[in-house]
Design an enzyme around this catalytic site. Structure first.
Site, mmCIF file in Angstrom:
data_model
loop_
_atom_site.group_PDB
_atom_site.id
_atom_site.type_symbol
_atom_site.label_atom_id
_atom_site.label_comp_id
_atom_site.label_asym_id
_atom_site.label_seq_id
_atom_site.Cartn_x
_atom_site.Cartn_y
_atom_site.Cartn_z
ATOM 1 N N GLU A 104 0.748 -1.167 0.063
ATOM 2 C CA GLU A 104 0.013 0.002 0.042
ATOM 3 C C GLU A 104 0.953 1.181 -0.053
ATOM 4 O O GLU A 104 1.932 1.324 0.479
ATOM 5 C CB GLU A 104 -0.923 -0.082 1.183
ATOM 6 C CG GLU A 104 -1.803 -1.128 1.043
ATOM 7 C CD GLU A 104 -2.905 -0.996 2.039
ATOM 8 O OE1 GLU A 104 -2.848 -0.536 3.127
ATOM 9 O OE2 GLU A 104 -3.962 -1.904 1.706
ATOM 10 N N CYS A 142 3.391 8.476 1.135
ATOM 11 C CA CYS A 142 4.116 7.680 2.036
ATOM 12 C C CYS A 142 4.328 6.152 1.375
ATOM 13 O O CYS A 142 3.306 5.617 0.664
ATOM 14 C CB CYS A 142 2.965 7.376 3.236
ATOM 15 S SG CYS A 142 3.341 6.247 4.269
ATOM 16 N N CYS A 149 5.858 -6.966 7.548
ATOM 17 C CA CYS A 149 6.901 -6.338 8.541
ATOM 18 C C CYS A 149 7.168 -7.495 9.462
ATOM 19 O O CYS A 149 6.257 -8.245 9.865
ATOM 20 C CB CYS A 149 6.408 -5.252 8.935
ATOM 21 S SG CYS A 149 7.745 -4.508 9.912
ATOM 22 N N CYS A 153 5.436 -5.113 16.320
ATOM 23 C CA CYS A 153 4.992 -4.015 17.054
ATOM 24 C C CYS A 153 3.399 -4.295 17.308
ATOM 25 O O CYS A 153 2.712 -4.462 16.395
ATOM 26 C CB CYS A 153 5.094 -2.673 16.508
ATOM 27 S SG CYS A 153 6.816 -2.252 16.141
ATOM 28 N N CYS A 156 0.379 -2.414 15.777
ATOM 29 C CA CYS A 156 0.399 -1.938 14.257
ATOM 30 C C CYS A 156 -0.221 -3.173 13.470
ATOM 31 O O CYS A 156 0.082 -4.387 13.497
ATOM 32 C CB CYS A 156 1.791 -1.676 13.756
ATOM 33 S SG CYS A 156 2.328 -1.474 12.195
ATOM 34 N N CYS A 372 -1.542 6.031 9.877
ATOM 35 C CA CYS A 372 -0.259 5.295 10.278
ATOM 36 C C CYS A 372 -0.613 3.908 10.877
ATOM 37 O O CYS A 372 -1.713 3.849 11.621
ATOM 38 C CB CYS A 372 0.535 6.184 11.565
ATOM 39 S SG CYS A 372 1.178 7.614 10.831
HETATM 40 N N1 SAH Z 1 8.418 0.541 10.161
HETATM 41 C C1 SAH Z 1 8.451 1.852 10.440
HETATM 42 C C2 SAH Z 1 7.970 2.896 9.543
HETATM 43 C C3 SAH Z 1 6.402 2.500 9.411
HETATM 44 S S1 SAH Z 1 5.477 2.645 10.668
HETATM 45 C C4 SAH Z 1 8.584 2.442 11.771
HETATM 46 O O1 SAH Z 1 8.026 1.743 12.631
HETATM 47 O O2 SAH Z 1 9.040 3.334 12.161
HETATM 48 C C5 SAH Z 1 5.328 4.455 10.808
HETATM 49 C C6 SAH Z 1 4.629 4.950 12.078
HETATM 50 O O3 SAH Z 1 3.571 4.551 12.190
HETATM 51 C C7 SAH Z 1 5.640 4.575 13.056
HETATM 52 O O4 SAH Z 1 6.131 5.519 13.999
HETATM 53 C C8 SAH Z 1 4.715 3.835 13.985
HETATM 54 O O5 SAH Z 1 5.068 3.740 15.489
HETATM 55 C C9 SAH Z 1 3.338 4.296 13.564
HETATM 56 N N2 SAH Z 1 2.300 3.568 13.749
HETATM 57 C C10 SAH Z 1 2.219 1.966 13.738
HETATM 58 N N3 SAH Z 1 0.860 1.440 14.177
HETATM 59 C C11 SAH Z 1 0.287 2.684 14.541
HETATM 60 C C12 SAH Z 1 -0.992 2.994 14.874
HETATM 61 N N4 SAH Z 1 -2.128 1.709 14.849
HETATM 62 N N5 SAH Z 1 -1.509 3.955 15.220
HETATM 63 C C13 SAH Z 1 -0.626 5.024 15.046
HETATM 64 N N6 SAH Z 1 0.614 5.083 14.590
HETATM 65 C C14 SAH Z 1 1.108 3.671 14.397
HETATM 66 FE FE1 SF4 Z 2 6.717 -2.862 11.424
HETATM 67 FE FE2 SF4 Z 2 4.520 -1.524 12.057
HETATM 68 FE FE3 SF4 Z 2 6.505 -1.994 13.939
HETATM 69 FE FE4 SF4 Z 2 6.923 -0.004 11.698
HETATM 70 S S1 SF4 Z 2 5.266 -0.016 13.475
HETATM 71 S S2 SF4 Z 2 8.380 -1.805 12.498
HETATM 72 S S3 SF4 Z 2 5.695 -1.340 10.096
HETATM 73 S S4 SF4 Z 2 5.268 -3.685 12.696
#
Ligand code: SAH
Ligand code: SF4
Length: 396
Positions: A104, A142, A149, A153, A156, A372
């Site tokens: 995406e 973006c 991934c 986390c 996410c 995000c």
């Molecule tokens: N993998 C990289 C970049 C993609 S995620 C990273 O983790 O930095 C981009 C941003 O979205 C990150 O700062 C992450 O902490 C945030 N993010 C992930 N899941 C989210 C959610 N459910 N709500 C708000 N931000 C989120």
């Molecule tokens: Fe991967 Fe989502 Fe964590 Fe970014 S926030 S490193 S995309 S699992």
């Protein structure tokens, strides 16, 4: 018809042309007995003109175009196969690669607010928009760096996919080309910011990510100072990144003010703790007035209280840092809840009163799961507003 001879019996692999560097294109055309200036023309057609079919490259003689096609070459730009448009103008695309895998990519007209406070030119435009929409167009794209991934986390949605594969440099830069073509963007006239914040962890696909940055800057002419890469804190990647001369700005997903909380929401903390992370970040030489962005996803009751703000201040006080507060975007079956608006603004004020620039990132495209952490391939996501749209010329 085809008078072009093939030298050295090169391997015919039909590798997409989009994604190849000038050096690679020069070698490829040398096998067809072509002089280096032909490679430069091809390079220009791929990255500056962003042509999508070999037949359209009229700067090359027809015989050469035929020779490329007969060797199974294609331009091979990733293709937008589905589009969803948010009420706020954000568009989310499902983009398909040659092998059928999809990622995406998100288009945010007017920017995403993520530049604010970092002292750069892009940030000043963000904070003081002096334009009217007719003569000054800008947007943020973006981009994804992997299919899925591996970092896991807990908050996410992308994490739920697991990792399927890395994207190639052409597939990373190709997302940008596909979206720019859709909106008829003229790089140079229109202000385009790129954020590597889509699906995947760019620093776990480091060589391809950096090759894509080189294509985007030198070939597609988008300045590196208009790009931001976000990492969850992959230490070796940060140390390599510190040595790059051409590089996007750095954002780090901190998301917690101490190791205990961070470990519970980002298991990767067990590998590299906050202290090690900050030490690695300090090795990155910054541009004048540049700050490192620390992203902080606010999870109600978990990391949004006064003591967390105080810990964060202690961690970042004497660093060239700014904080982007991101209100958690909910996803199905996740054990979190949004922070209250009062807690978010109290948190921001506390940081600001301590002298740390802190911004609340505007959620974009939440209604279409484009915000995000909500990127998870469209077809698998409950999206009642999903629609397939024809291209909209010039809808910046
Ligand atoms: N993998 C990289 C970049 C993609 S995620 C990273 O983790 O930095 C981009 C941003 O979205 C990150 O700062 C992450 O902490 C945030 N993010 C992930 N899941 C989210 C959610 N459910 N709500 C708000 N931000 C989120
Ligand atoms: Fe991967 Fe989502 Fe964590 Fe970014 S926030 S490193 S995309 S699992």
């Amino acid at each position: 018809m085809n008078e072009i001879s093939i030298k050295d019996n090169p391997k015919v692999d039909g590798r997409p042309l989009f994604g190849q560097s000038l050096v690679e294109l020069t070698i490829l055309l040398d096998h067809l007995n072509q002089p280096p200036y032909r490679a430069r023309q091809l390079h220009e057609a791929l990255y500056a003109q962003r042509l999508t079919s070999i037949d359209d490259i009229t700067t090359l003689p027809a015989t050469l175009r035929e020779a490329l096609k007969s060797q199974n070459h294609t331009i091979g730009l990733p293709e937008i196969v589905q589009t969803a448009r948010s009420i706020d103008g954000t568009e989310r695309y499902l983009i398909r690669m040659a092998d059928g895998e999809t990622v995406e990519t998100v288009w945010m007209p007017g920017g995403d607010g993520g530049e604010r406070g970092d002292g750069t030119q892009a940030a000043e435009e963000e904070e003081h928009p002096t334009h009217d929409d007719d003569d000054y167009k800008r947007a943020t794209i973006c981009i994804s760096s992997q299919v899925g991934c591996a970092v896991n986390c807990q908050f996410c949605l992308t994490a739920k996919l697991g990792i399927r594969r890395n994207l190639t440099p052409g597939e990373i830069a190709g997302q940008v080309a596909a979206v720019l073509n859709r909106h008829n963007v003229e790089v140079g006239r229109d202000r385009i910011n790129l954020v590597f914040m889509g699906m995947g962890e760019p620093f776990l696909n480091y060589p391809s990510f950096m090759d894509a940055v080189r294509l985007l800057t030198t070939a597609m002419r988008i300045p590196d100072s208009r790009m931001t890469v976000s990492t969850s804190g992959i230490l070796p990647g940060i140390l390599d990144f510190a040595k790059e001369t051409l590089r996007p700005k750095l954002a780090v997903s901190l998301n917690a003010s101490n190791d205990v909380v961070r470990e519970s929401i980002m298991p990767i903390t067990r590998k590299w703790n906050i202290a090690a992370l900050l030490e690695a970040i300090a090795t990155v030489p910054l541009r004048p007035r540049e700050r490192v962005t620390f992203e902080y996803v606010m999870l109600g009751g978990i990391n949004d209280q006064r003591e967390h703000a105080d810990e964060l201040i202690a961690l970042l006080k004497n660093r060239q840092a700014k904080i982007n507060l991101i209100v958690w975007n909910s996803g199905p079956d996740m054990p979190f809840h949004e922070p209250t608006p009062a807690d978010v603004s109290a948190f921001q004020s506390r940081l600001r009163n301590a002298g740390i620039p802190a911004f609340i990132r505007r959620p974009r495209g939440r209604d279409i799961y484009a915000a995000c952490g909500q990127l998870k391939r469209t077809l698998e996501t409950p999206t009642p507003t999903l629609i397939t749209l024809p291209p909209t010329p010039s809808s910046l």
